[in-house]
Design an enzyme around this catalytic site. Structure first.
Site, PDB file in Angstrom:
ATOM      1  N   GLU A 277       3.814   9.086   2.052  1.00 19.68           N
ATOM      2  CA  GLU A 277       3.336  10.210   2.851  1.00 19.68           C
ATOM      3  C   GLU A 277       2.921   9.804   4.262  1.00 19.68           C
ATOM      4  O   GLU A 277       2.599  10.659   5.082  1.00 19.68           O
ATOM      5  CB  GLU A 277       2.162  10.881   2.142  1.00 19.68           C
ATOM      6  CG  GLU A 277       2.582  11.600   0.867  1.00 19.68           C
ATOM      7  CD  GLU A 277       1.433  11.842  -0.068  1.00 19.68           C
ATOM      8  OE1 GLU A 277       0.655  10.887  -0.288  1.00 19.68           O
ATOM      9  OE2 GLU A 277       1.306  12.959  -0.572  1.00 19.68           O
TER      10      GLU A 277
ATOM     11  N   LYS B  68       0.833  -1.194   0.000  1.00 18.85           N
ATOM     12  CA  LYS B  68       0.000   0.000   0.000  1.00 18.85           C
ATOM     13  C   LYS B  68       0.869   1.246   0.000  1.00 18.85           C
ATOM     14  O   LYS B  68       2.061   1.182   0.255  1.00 18.85           O
ATOM     15  CB  LYS B  68      -0.919   0.005   1.228  1.00 18.85           C
ATOM     16  CG  LYS B  68      -2.041  -1.028   1.116  1.00 18.85           C
ATOM     17  CD  LYS B  68      -3.112  -0.846   2.177  1.00 18.85           C
ATOM     18  CE  LYS B  68      -2.615  -1.239   3.534  1.00 18.85           C
ATOM     19  NZ  LYS B  68      -3.741  -1.469   4.478  1.00 18.85           N
TER      20      LYS B  68
END
Ligand code: MOS
Length: 758
Positions: free
Chosen positions: A717, A713
């Site tokens: 960030e 995934k």
């Protein structure tokens, strides 16, 4: 290793996940990686220097360029009076999410001034110095208008945008928030302020434009080439096919390089006029006004809980400044829709127009500022309830996505918090703030959750084997390690050594990807490449089976194995390269692609996010208020990790950014003139080495089979999400002083210390 990992392993020992060194490391450290402004291609280039407006709002009455034009070495001076035609600046709000990235953004189109330091002229010279010297000789007379720059006092002028960035609903409401909040036994109602911030990648925005006939090649520093290309073509008013964009190496982006900026538009316009290549770079100071920023925000968080710490009402309201000319609504409260259970919920985004440059995406749009508020409010609630902050979060762990009502693909938030607590010696934290002392230092512990959505963007890849394997994508590597992970993916999928792979990125002629942004890069480009490699492998296996005179002709497909750079069929083993030379001397090609996640069933059926938990230990000096971070830990659950080293580096960078957001970063706006006054790296403070303590990153074992074929995934960030809140909570725990205005500089802490720290 998991089953899933095995399935994509061709050689027994998967290359996925290994801490492979950056394949572009040697060219980076030897200075031979060529960045846009360093490209020496075509005839010798001329150099442009941008002159910016000295006012924030109004129009140019007169602009006198004669002196500049007569300066030795000057080739051309472009202003709104002689710039080639460009489309009008479009509406502040674009109808479709994609158009936000691809719309025309004209420069020097008219004499209007929309924000301070907006370009009003481009001087092109034989040298950068000649152009800069001449630019200083341009005389301008303005008609100045009063601008609006304040947020707080103008909250009354706020409006609700049609949607937030990335297309999320502006508001969300579940149950009856007002009633539930009013009835809650324990209530928190706090407002937090986060300041303007600027990204400041090490490589500033820079472009070399080279025309050949009606075709232009743009060497620039862009995160997503397809969007950049479309935006530039629209601005220049030429067909897409006429524009080629090349960004092979990029010195950081952080969201500031997702769209076209003035350097590219002006370089392209000037190069065409002069009939020779032109380079334009923004100076560091110019980037503060011309390369986007994160807007100032006020966030009101209201939490209503039962006495035993169950959230009954969760409200998150955001007011954000936005450019009048181009709206940008950061999705600051959107993560709050998925993080904690609460039967009644309310999230809202409101915008206050100001006369500044547009806000843009900045590392972890939404969560980066939003979690500074909500995760501090959770800490405040925990204290009010007399609960450990981790325990409060565990009590509000949802079974389903609280607003969408769908299951999570994977969600290991609780595991991350518990694992973090164990590793960080969380039991050493005192629940009574200001009670842990070491001499004149107050010591505190804080934690916060991390959440960030998993996006997948449409992407395609081509791969070719002809001796070596070469893969091509218009993907970019903005410093994150994309070249490296794609090398691992291709080598792993094809069963060849890493050294047999060449990844070619950063050219708009290559198959289209979603580029680098929103933490979607690795999974999007990686899935496309994986599929291309799988298709190529099928072709190789097919070649084995159909090649006359090959023993494999008699054997079934299952008897063909490609591993460690060899092909094995029947009893025979042959080097793959040699085999390919023999059976397919002209080489073999294949392509692969992935569709945008938002349009897939798996995305509709599951709430897909990466999670983590941040821990911080800080010390605060009793006498000076100086805050030092001592230790930071992030425990991350982001699916399967593609490269343990580059993933860790991403999180380290995010944590450091969180430290900056908590304690240092602030672009100071002079509200009289509408300019950011600390517009350089001497005065815009980011953490330096001596500010960054011992950082530790732990990835928990995870594999999200709903996300993509790797089970990986988005990660880039996640490191900043919640990191600043953990530090702010540690400062409170150390001192008992709760500062709700970021950054937490010592002047804000010190007055409160007078009573605590005698
Ligand atoms: Mo990121 S702020 O979407 O480059």
């Amino acid at each position: 290793m998991t089953d899933k990992a095995q399935r994509h392993t061709t050689s027994g020992g998967s290359l996925i996940g290994r801490p492979v060194d950056r394949v572009d490391g040697p060219v980076k450290v030897t200075g031979t990686a060529t960045y846009a402004y360093e490209v020496a291609e075509g005839p010798p280039s001329a150099f442009g220097f941008v002159l910016g407006a000295g006012i924030a709002k109004g129009r140019i009455l007169e602009i006198e360029t004669g002196l500049a034009e007569r300066t030795p070495g000057v080739l051309h001076v472009m202003t709104h009076l002689n710039a080639p035609p460009q489309p009008e600046f479009g509406p502040a709000v674009t109808p479709a999410v994609r158009e936000v990235f691809t719309r025309a953004r004209p420069v020097l189109r008219d004499g209007r001034i929309r924000h301070y330091d907006e370009p009003i002229a481009l001087v092109v010279g034989e040298t950068f110095e000649a152009a800069r010297a001449a630019a200083a000789r341009i005389q301008v007379r303005y008609e100045e208008a009063a601008g609006d720059f304040g947020l707080e006092e103008r909250r009354g002028a706020a409006y609700a945008p049609q949607r937030t960035n990335a297309g999320f609903d502006t508001d969300s409401a579940v149950g009856d928030f007002d009633a539930a909040f009013a009835e809650a036994a324990v209530r928190i109602d706090m407002t937090y302020r986060t300041p303007y911030q600027h990204h400041n990648p090490m490589e500033p925005h820079a472009t070399l434009a080279i025309w050949q006939g009606d075709d232009v090649t743009i060497h620039t520093s862009a995160q997503t080439l397809s969007n950049f290309r479309a935006g530039l073509a629209a601005t220049l008013g030429i067909p897409l096919e006429r524009v080629r964009v090349i960004s092979r190496y990029i010195g950081g982006g952080f969201g500031s390089k997702l769209i076209v900026h003035a350097d590219s538009v002006l370089a392209a316009l000037a190069a065409r006029i002069l009939g020779r290549p032109v380079k334009v770079a923004l100076t560091r100071q110019q980037m503060f006004a011309n390369a986007g920023h994160r807007a100032e925000m006020l966030q009101n968080v209201r939490l209503g809980a039962s006495a035993d710490g169950k959230l009954l009402a969760l409200g998150h309201d955001v007011w954000s400044a936005t450019s009048r000319v181009e709206e940008f609504c950061e999705q600051t409260a959107v993560f709050a829709r998925s993080l904690y259970a609460a039967p009644s919920r309310l999230t809202r985004h409101r915008l206050v127009p100001v006369d500044l440059n547009r806000g843009e995406w900045m590392r972890s749009p939404g969560e980066a500022p939003g979690m500074l508020a909500l995760e501090c409010a959770m800490d405040e609630l925990a204290e009010r309830l007399g609960l450990d902050p981790i325990e409060l979060r565990i009590r509000n762990e949802p079974d389903l996505d609280p607003e969408r009502g769908v299951p999570f693909s994977t969600r290991n938030l609780v595991t991350c918090m518990q694992e973090g607590a164990r590793r960080f010696s969380w039991e050493r934290r005192r629940s009574e703030p200001g009670s842990l002392r070491e001499g004149r230092k107050l010591v505190g512990f804080g934690m916060a959750a991390a959440i960030r959505p998993n996006y997948i963007g449409a992407a395609a890849a081509s791969v070719r084997i002809e001796g070596r394997v070469t893969a091509r994508l218009d993907m970019t590597d903005i410093g994150t390690g994309t070249y490296t992970i794609l090398t691992q993916i291709a080598a792993d999928a094809l069963g060849v050594p890493l050294a047999a792979i060449t990844i070619e990125l950063g050219d708009s002629r290559y198959p289209l990807t979603a580029g680098s942004g929103g933490s979607w890069g690795a999974a999007s480009a990686g899935t496309a490449l994986l599929r291309a490699c799988e298709a190529l492998k099928r072709k190789i296996v097919n070649a084995v089976r159909t090649q006359p005179g090959t023993p494999a002709q008699k054997s079934g497909a299952d008897d063909v194995t490609i591993a460690a750079g060899t092909v094995r069929f029947g009893e025979r083993t042959e080097a793959l390269a040699e085999f390919m030379r023999r059976v397919a001397p002209q080489g073999l090609d294949a392509t692969g692609s992935v569709e945008a996640g938002a349009s897939t069933e798996s995305y509709r059926a599951f709430s897909q996010h990466s999670y983590g938990a941040h821990f911080a230990e800080v010390s605060v000096d009793c006498d000076t208020g100086e805050i030092r971070a001592r230790r930071l830990l992030a425990v991350i659950g982001a699916g399967r990790i593609l490269n343990a080293k580059t993933a860790r580096s991403q999180i380290l960078g995010g944590m450091t950014w969180g430290l900056g957001a908590a304690l240092m970063e602030e672009s100071v706006l002079d509200r009289r003139y509408g300019c950011f006054v600390n517009h350089d790296l001497a005065e815009y403070h980011v953490p330096v080495n001596s500010d960054v303590p011992d950082l530790d990153v732990v990835f928990i074992e995870e594999n999200d089979d709903k996300a993509n074929p790797f089970g990986a995934k988005g990660l880039g960030e996640l490191g900043v999400c919640g990191a600043g809140a953990a530090i702010a909570n540690a400062v409170y725990n150390a001192t008992g002083v709760r500062v709700r205005e970021f950054p937490l500089t010592l002047d804000k802490v010190l007055p409160g210390l007078a009573t605590v720290a005698l």
